[in-house]
Design an enzyme around this catalytic site. Structure first.
Site, PDB file in Angstrom:
ATOM      1  N   ASP A 169       0.889  -1.173   0.000  1.00 47.27           N
ATOM      2  CA  ASP A 169       0.000   0.000   0.000  1.00 47.27           C
ATOM      3  C   ASP A 169       0.926   1.222   0.000  1.00 47.27           C
ATOM      4  OD1 ASP A 169      -1.916   1.912   0.301  1.00 47.27           O
ATOM      5  OD2 ASP A 169      -2.534   1.339   2.318  1.00 47.27           O
ATOM      6  N   TYR A 179       1.427  13.468   2.110  1.00 47.62           N
ATOM      7  CA  TYR A 179       1.582  13.645   3.560  1.00 47.62           C
ATOM      8  C   TYR A 179       2.748  12.840   4.128  1.00 47.62           C
ATOM      9  CZ  TYR A 179      -2.176  10.027   3.428  1.00 47.62           C
ATOM     10  OH  TYR A 179      -2.963   8.951   3.140  1.00 47.62           O
ATOM     11  N   PHE A 204      -4.571   9.373  -6.357  1.00 50.69           N
ATOM     12  CA  PHE A 204      -3.433  10.286  -6.311  1.00 50.69           C
ATOM     13  C   PHE A 204      -2.106   9.523  -6.273  1.00 50.69           C
ATOM     14  CE2 PHE A 204      -0.637  12.943  -3.432  1.00 50.69           C
ATOM     15  CZ  PHE A 204      -0.264  13.856  -4.402  1.00 50.69           C
ATOM     16  N   GLU A 205      -2.077   8.442  -5.486  1.00 50.33           N
ATOM     17  CA  GLU A 205      -0.842   7.652  -5.380  1.00 50.33           C
ATOM     18  C   GLU A 205      -0.516   6.954  -6.703  1.00 50.33           C
ATOM     19  OE1 GLU A 205      -1.541   6.968  -0.586  1.00 50.33           O
ATOM     20  OE2 GLU A 205      -2.316   5.514  -2.021  1.00 50.33           O
ATOM     21  N   SER A 239      -9.653   3.951  -4.516  1.00 49.46           N
ATOM     22  CA  SER A 239     -10.741   4.895  -4.794  1.00 49.46           C
ATOM     23  C   SER A 239     -10.267   5.899  -5.829  1.00 49.46           C
ATOM     24  CB  SER A 239     -11.168   5.629  -3.517  1.00 49.46           C
ATOM     25  OG  SER A 239     -10.142   6.493  -3.094  1.00 49.46           O
ATOM     26  N   ASP A 279      -5.825   1.685   5.343  1.00 49.43           N
ATOM     27  CA  ASP A 279      -5.218   0.533   6.025  1.00 49.43           C
ATOM     28  C   ASP A 279      -6.165  -0.664   6.001  1.00 49.43           C
ATOM     29  OD1 ASP A 279      -3.063   2.056   6.775  1.00 49.43           O
ATOM     30  OD2 ASP A 279      -3.156   1.478   8.881  1.00 49.43           O
TER      31      ASP A 279
HETATM   32  N1  LIG Z   1     -15.890   9.280   2.441  1.00 46.28           N
HETATM   33  C1  LIG Z   1     -15.942   7.989   2.139  1.00 46.28           C
HETATM   34  N2  LIG Z   1     -17.108   7.436   1.760  1.00 46.28           N
HETATM   35  C2  LIG Z   1     -17.205   6.145   1.429  1.00 46.28           C
HETATM   36  N3  LIG Z   1     -16.171   5.311   1.450  1.00 46.28           N
HETATM   37  C3  LIG Z   1     -14.967   5.791   1.817  1.00 46.28           C
HETATM   38  C4  LIG Z   1     -14.787   7.151   2.177  1.00 46.28           C
HETATM   39  N4  LIG Z   1     -13.488   7.339   2.499  1.00 46.28           N
HETATM   40  C5  LIG Z   1     -12.899   6.140   2.338  1.00 46.28           C
HETATM   41  N5  LIG Z   1     -13.775   5.208   1.928  1.00 46.28           N
HETATM   42  C6  LIG Z   1     -13.536   3.786   1.715  1.00 46.28           C
HETATM   43  O1  LIG Z   1     -12.227   3.431   2.099  1.00 46.28           O
HETATM   44  C7  LIG Z   1     -11.490   2.874   1.022  1.00 46.28           C
HETATM   45  C8  LIG Z   1     -10.074   3.376   1.069  1.00 46.28           C
HETATM   46  O2  LIG Z   1     -10.068   4.772   1.050  1.00 46.28           O
HETATM   47  P1  LIG Z   1      -9.040   5.600   0.178  1.00 46.28           P
HETATM   48  O3  LIG Z   1      -9.370   7.028   0.394  1.00 46.28           O
HETATM   49  O4  LIG Z   1      -9.038   5.087  -1.199  1.00 46.28           O
HETATM   50  O5  LIG Z   1      -7.669   5.183   0.831  1.00 46.28           O
HETATM   51  P2  LIG Z   1      -6.574   6.083   1.513  1.00 46.28           P
HETATM   52  O6  LIG Z   1      -7.072   6.283   2.908  1.00 46.28           O
HETATM   53  O7  LIG Z   1      -5.365   5.234   1.408  1.00 46.28           O
HETATM   54  O8  LIG Z   1      -6.490   7.335   0.723  1.00 46.28           O
HETATM   55  C9  LIG Z   1     -12.253   3.232  -0.227  1.00 46.28           C
HETATM   56  O9  LIG Z   1     -12.165   2.201  -1.178  1.00 46.28           O
HETATM   57  C10 LIG Z   1     -13.684   3.354   0.281  1.00 46.28           C
HETATM   58  O10 LIG Z   1     -14.252   2.066   0.290  1.00 46.28           O
HETATM   59  C1  LIG Z   2      -0.439   7.673  12.127  1.00 42.13           C
HETATM   60  C2  LIG Z   2      -1.239   7.525  10.902  1.00 42.13           C
HETATM   61  N1  LIG Z   2      -2.121   8.468  10.585  1.00 42.13           N
HETATM   62  C3  LIG Z   2      -2.851   8.380   9.443  1.00 42.13           C
HETATM   63  C4  LIG Z   2      -2.750   7.315   8.578  1.00 42.13           C
HETATM   64  C5  LIG Z   2      -3.572   7.324   7.314  1.00 42.13           C
HETATM   65  O1  LIG Z   2      -4.538   6.361   7.285  1.00 42.13           O
HETATM   66  P1  LIG Z   2      -5.440   6.040   5.988  1.00 42.13           P
HETATM   67  O2  LIG Z   2      -4.697   6.365   4.750  1.00 42.13           O
HETATM   68  O3  LIG Z   2      -5.647   4.578   6.114  1.00 42.13           O
HETATM   69  O4  LIG Z   2      -6.706   6.810   6.151  1.00 42.13           O
HETATM   70  C6  LIG Z   2      -1.871   6.300   8.894  1.00 42.13           C
HETATM   71  C7  LIG Z   2      -1.780   5.134   8.048  1.00 42.13           C
HETATM   72  O5  LIG Z   2      -1.278   4.092   8.405  1.00 42.13           O
HETATM   73  C8  LIG Z   2      -1.093   6.402  10.075  1.00 42.13           C
HETATM   74  O6  LIG Z   2      -0.205   5.447  10.384  1.00 42.13           O
END
Ligand SMILES: Nc1ncnc2c1ncn2[C@@H]1O[C@H](COP(=O)(O)OP(=O)(O)O)[C@@H](O)[C@H]1O
Ligand SMILES: Cc1ncc(COP(=O)(O)O)c(C=O)c1O
Length: 356
Positions: A169, A179, A204-205, A239, A279
């Site tokens: 990830d 960040y 974005f990633e 997403s 996560d």
């Molecule tokens: N505001 C939201 N509404 C609905 N689902 C969400 C929302 N934020 C996150 N998720 C869920 O969490 C998953 C991971 O979120 P994402 O934003 O893609 O990952 P990251 O936290 O790594 O940026 C998405 O596939 C979605 O299922």
């Molecule tokens: C301390 C901390 N804050 C925030 C996050 C971001 O979490 P996520 O991208 O799953 O919303 C992480 C992810 O492991 C984290 O370790």
């Protein structure tokens, strides 16, 4: 022999514990945590608390000889650990950070794991011959040097177990903002992608890794293909903003025996941002990709079903408040309360073949 003195009257009980012909480590910790739970639940009924605690420990010890087939090495924060354990994975977790709270809050105190800490932990695992992992899952990491070491570790583990699955990830940012320090990007792009079996960036990633701006479904597909071309069997975009109104779009793609399957799913969007969902997503995908042997349709459906129920429960815990008005503390994911949904998610949204 627990004893409780409340309201002037004392109750003291004892219990005979059938003894196993072996000594175990961890049972003292278990005892204390179980007594805490049962003394709380029964309001200091020491008889019931002692009985239930001993009953639990006895069944754990009886079951200890049965081991799980999968052992995951985790380089992560805490959200994914519970999910993996509930889904039957034995987890060795390294918290990449030991923080007072997650980064969604206004203040952050604590420590980041150093390369030296990491080396020491790996040394200990090696000395005890404990490196028999079936999976590695890496997430939030701020240090490029540490990430590089993780890449080397994965290579080493794969040499020992060629079927080991590495799920990467590439946690770097969201919504156009990084960040973690910029220096981690080339390490993900040049060192970790080449050893990853599964990768689950957000939009974005994925853009950062491929340098392709994702504006539409065609550029999203191109991004996925570029990642496959780098040798990654399963590419999952957790997403993207390409969903219909009030929906995110998740996409998963896998190449097996030269044939590619790509599916997408519409994710109903909550009017709030949560921390920890990325996560959770990675840990769930690891579990389901393993269980279904890279069936991306089923894996994506079950992963999204689980996260949706966790978010619904989280949002509903304050029914009189608009989700967008919830505080960081109120939005802490209701994971423990969602244990049965994690065990048996009910799929309500089907993934569809991804087409342009
Ligand atoms: N505001 C939201 N509404 C609905 N689902 C969400 C929302 N934020 C996150 N998720 C869920 O969490 C998953 C991971 O979120 P994402 O934003 O893609 O990952 P990251 O936290 O790594 O940026 C998405 O596939 C979605 O299922
Ligand atoms: C301390 C901390 N804050 C925030 C996050 C971001 O979490 P996520 O991208 O799953 O919303 C992480 C992810 O492991 C984290 O370790």
């Amino acid at each position: 022999m627990p004893s409780f003195k409340g309201g002037g009257s004392k109750t003291t009980v004892s219990i005979n514990i059938p003894q196993f012909d072996a000594s175990f480590t961890g049972t003292g910790d278990l005892f204390a945590a179980l007594m805490l739970a049962y003394i709380t639940r029964t309001n200091h009924n020491v008889k019931e608390s002692l009985e239930r605690t001993i009953a639990t420990i006895q069944s754990v010890l009886e079951r200890t000889a049965q081991s799980f087939p999968n052992k995951v090495y985790f380089q992560f924060y805490y959200w994914g650990i519970f999910v993996s354990q509930v889904l039957g994975f034995e987890v060795d977790a390294i918290n990449t950070v030991q923080f007072s709270n997650h980064s969604g809050y206004g203040h952050l105190k604590g420590k980041v794991i150093t390369e030296q800490d990491f080396d020491e932990l790996i040394e200990g695992l090696k000395m005890n011959d404990l490196m028999d992992y079936t999976h590695v899952l890496t997430g939030y990491c701020r240090s490029p040097q540490l990430l590089s070491k993780i890449g080397e570790l994965v290579k080493e583990l794969k040499k020992a177990n060629p079927t080991l699955m590495y799920v990467c990830d590439p946690v770097m940012g969201d919504n156009g903002r990084m960040y973690v320090p910029e220096e981690v990007l080339p390490i993900y792009a040049n060192e970790l992608l080449s050893v990853a079996d599964v990768i689950c960036p957000n939009q974005f990633e994925a853009e950062l890794l491929t340098k392709i701006p994702i504006k539409d479904k065609a550029s999203l597909l191109k991004t996925i293909n570029v990642l496959h071309d780098r040798g990654i069997k399963t590419v999952v975009i957790s997403s993207s903003e390409l969903g219909p109104e009030k929906h995110l779009l998740g996409v998963a793609s896998t190449v097996v025996g030269g044939s590619k399957t790509t599916v997408s799913i519409n994710i109903p969007q909550f009017d709030a941002s949560f921390t920890g969902t990325g996560d959770l997503f990675a840990a769930l995908m690891l579990a389901y990709i393993t269980r279904t042997n890279h069936n991306v349709k089923e894996s994506l459906e079950r992963t999204i079903a689980t996260i949706q129920s966790v978010l619904e429960r989280t949002a509903q815990s304050f029914p009189n408040k608009d989700p967008s008005a919830l505080t960081c503390k109120e939005k802490e994911l209701k994971l423990i309360q969602s244990k049965s949904d994690i065990e048996n998610p009910v799929v309500k949204i089907e993934a569809q073949p991804f087409s342009l």
